[in-house]
Structures are given as structure tokens and as C-alpha cells.
Design a protein around this motif. Sequence first.
Motif, mmCIF file in Angstrom:
data_model
loop_
_atom_site.group_PDB
_atom_site.id
_atom_site.type_symbol
_atom_site.label_atom_id
_atom_site.label_comp_id
_atom_site.label_asym_id
_atom_site.label_seq_id
_atom_site.Cartn_x
_atom_site.Cartn_y
_atom_site.Cartn_z
ATOM 1 N N PRO A 202 -17.770 73.111 -30.252
ATOM 2 C CA PRO A 202 -18.743 72.145 -29.742
ATOM 3 C C PRO A 202 -18.988 72.374 -28.250
ATOM 4 O O PRO A 202 -18.086 72.754 -27.500
ATOM 5 C CB PRO A 202 -18.063 70.792 -29.985
ATOM 6 C CG PRO A 202 -17.062 71.042 -31.055
ATOM 7 C CD PRO A 202 -16.586 72.452 -30.847
ATOM 8 N N ALA A 203 -20.221 72.156 -27.816
ATOM 9 C CA ALA A 203 -20.536 72.276 -26.396
ATOM 10 C C ALA A 203 -19.866 71.142 -25.636
ATOM 11 O O ALA A 203 -19.707 70.033 -26.153
ATOM 12 C CB ALA A 203 -22.044 72.240 -26.195
ATOM 13 N N GLY A 204 -19.466 71.403 -24.404
ATOM 14 C CA GLY A 204 -18.807 70.383 -23.604
ATOM 15 C C GLY A 204 -19.415 70.288 -22.220
ATOM 16 O O GLY A 204 -20.155 71.173 -21.778
ATOM 17 N N ASP A 205 -19.081 69.214 -21.524
ATOM 18 C CA ASP A 205 -19.481 69.065 -20.128
ATOM 19 C C ASP A 205 -18.545 69.836 -19.211
ATOM 20 O O ASP A 205 -18.875 70.102 -18.057
ATOM 21 C CB ASP A 205 -19.468 67.579 -19.737
ATOM 22 C CG ASP A 205 -20.443 66.773 -20.571
ATOM 23 O OD1 ASP A 205 -21.659 66.955 -20.397
ATOM 24 O OD2 ASP A 205 -19.986 65.967 -21.412
ATOM 25 N N LEU A 206 -17.366 70.178 -19.731
ATOM 26 C CA LEU A 206 -16.384 70.943 -18.971
ATOM 27 C C LEU A 206 -15.450 71.613 -19.966
ATOM 28 O O LEU A 206 -15.059 71.012 -20.972
ATOM 29 C CB LEU A 206 -15.588 70.018 -18.041
ATOM 30 C CG LEU A 206 -14.485 70.671 -17.198
ATOM 31 C CD1 LEU A 206 -15.092 71.572 -16.126
ATOM 32 C CD2 LEU A 206 -13.597 69.604 -16.558
ATOM 33 N N VAL A 207 -15.081 72.860 -19.668
ATOM 34 C CA VAL A 207 -14.066 73.574 -20.441
ATOM 35 C C VAL A 207 -12.849 73.741 -19.543
ATOM 36 O O VAL A 207 -12.972 74.167 -18.386
ATOM 37 C CB VAL A 207 -14.574 74.954 -20.915
ATOM 38 C CG1 VAL A 207 -13.457 75.728 -21.607
ATOM 39 C CG2 VAL A 207 -15.775 74.793 -21.845
#
Length: 352
Positions: A202-207
Motif C-alpha cells: 500500500p502507498a504511504g505518507d512515509l516509509v
Amino acid sequence: MAPYVRVGVQGGTLFLGFGSIRRPVHDRALWEPLLRLADHFRTPRTRAEARSFLDGPCGVDAGRAEAVMRLLDDDNHLIPAHTYDPADRYSRHALFYELSGADAVKVQPRLARARVVLLGCGGIGSLVAAALATAGVGELVLVDADHVELSNLTRQFLFTEADIGLPKAEVLARELRRRNRNCRVLPVVRDIGDGADLEHLPAGDLVVVSADSPGLTGMVNAHCVRSGTPWLNACYVNDIAVWGPLVVPGVTGCWDCRPLTARAPEGEPELAGLMARVNGRYQAPSNGPVNMLASSLAALDALRYLGGFGTPAALNRRVGVWSHDLSLDEQKAERDPTCPTCAELVPVCEGV
């Protein structure tokens, strides 16, 4: 007056507040009116009421009254009366946000809307996850293919002996839900072997990367630069707690802009082969307190970035804390306009 403001005299100087908001008051004539006004502010007041108190009951002349008000107005000593609600789950964090100069009412909703993808649920990743979940980050994606082992329990404190043999991501998800039911947690039990594996997450705001698979940081950097996703590295180098850089594509440098780790010499295959054989037997001396130090500082930067308060310490740099003497080691990581990975990005002006 903010509840975090304390006063005290040391070395003949009155200090208004401590920590980053500490203000020395050398003028002895200001001590009494300042302390009387601080006492008056134990009950919420307006600035007009405070000035009236100085002019009236305190009998302070206009010049000193102005000086006292300036002291209180500087460095976040005064906060809106509604900011601190002891009954609110995040009330103490709200004070920290105000201390950092942010509007706490805006910070918590930002965190609640954020999704963080954590690659690695071991000694550092599990502690970062716990800090983010309990701070009110809305969603965490936990990625790790490993299972809990007996040797993990010296530093991976959310796991127990009863969890040995179970997937770390699933056990960690269970423990985080126990601590904050409002945090959505998705465990992903899988290896990250190449860029395609990252694409399926899933895409995130921060990895946040704490896993130590060879080549993973470079792979994550390429993926995040390509997708425009900020990412943060957290690890340890033997007894050094390390975090950073915080890479914000188009704003900061990336992992490839500067050499941040030691590598094999180019064009010398024999030496490179010897180094590979020597390093092939390496086993990291992982230690709980060093893990906690790295994870705490990384989590604080993650919260700063996601919540929009303060300035992340790892922007454009990689920082190490030497645990034996608490000295700092810093590697600059500013953007290289010729970097093969991020040179083509259009620079973005972003407040972080």
C-alpha cells in the motif's frame, strides 16, 4: 501559561522555563512582577487582563510591564487555554507540540490521517511502530517475513516467549491494536526482494526502513524517489544508534546523492572479493538500549514530519549517537544536482 513552564533560580539568574524554552532573566527588578504574573496566569487570562494586573495590583511601570509581557510572549510560554485537556488521550503530546511552536489542535488530525509503511518489525521497527501507534498515527503497514526467535527477546520488547515461531508482523499488529484500537494496522508477512515487491505494498505518507537486507535501502530509495514518497532510514552500526536521512523527494537529497555507507573499491575485484568474504561472517551485536535510542529519535522525526511540528533532525543528514560517550556523528546528505537517481526531479519548496 503553558503547564510545561517552570521557574527557578540558579547561579543568581531566574530562569523562565527549561529545556528549549529556557529564558534567563538577569534583571532582578523583573523577578517579582514576572513571578506574580505567572502565578496570576495559573488561571487562564487574556493578554489585556495580564497587562491590567501588572498596571494595577502589581503597580509596575509601563517599561517593566512591557518587558515582562515580552518574556511571556516569547518561546511558546503562553498557549491557548483549550489546548490542554488532561482527560484527552493525547493531551501530553499536545503540550509537546505547543512547546515546539505548533498548533496542537492541527497536529493530531494530521497524524490521524497519515499512513506509515514500516519495512522491518525487529528491534528498531517494532519500537518505532509502537511510538507511532500510541501517538495516534492513523494507519501502519507492517512488513516483515521473519518469525519471532528466542534471541529476539533481549530487544524486541513487544514479543514474548509465547510468541516464538509466530510471524513478527502479525504479533506486532496484535500488540499495537491492544495499545490503540483507533490505529489501523495491516501486517504483511513477506520478503522485499526487489522493486516489484515494493510496488505491491500500500502507498504511504512515509516509509520507515529498519530491515537490514543487503541492497534494501538503495531499492527503497529508487522506489520512493520514483513515486514521490518520503522515507526514513533507522538502524545501528554496532554500538552507534543511527537514523536518517529523511528523504523527501524533490525537497532533500536522496540516499544516492552522497556516499553514506562504506563500499567495496571499484575496479579492484580481488579486494572486493576479500571484503565480501570477511563481511560474510558478520553478525551485528544488537543491543536493546541502542535499538531504543535509534528508534526513539527516528520516531520523533517521523512524527515531526507527519504532524508538521518542529524540524526533523534527519533532514539532509544521517546522524549517529555513539552510545559509549554520547558524541554525535553526522553525514551530510544534501541534494546533488547530478545524482543519477533524483537529478531529474523538479525541486519543490516544502515546509518540513
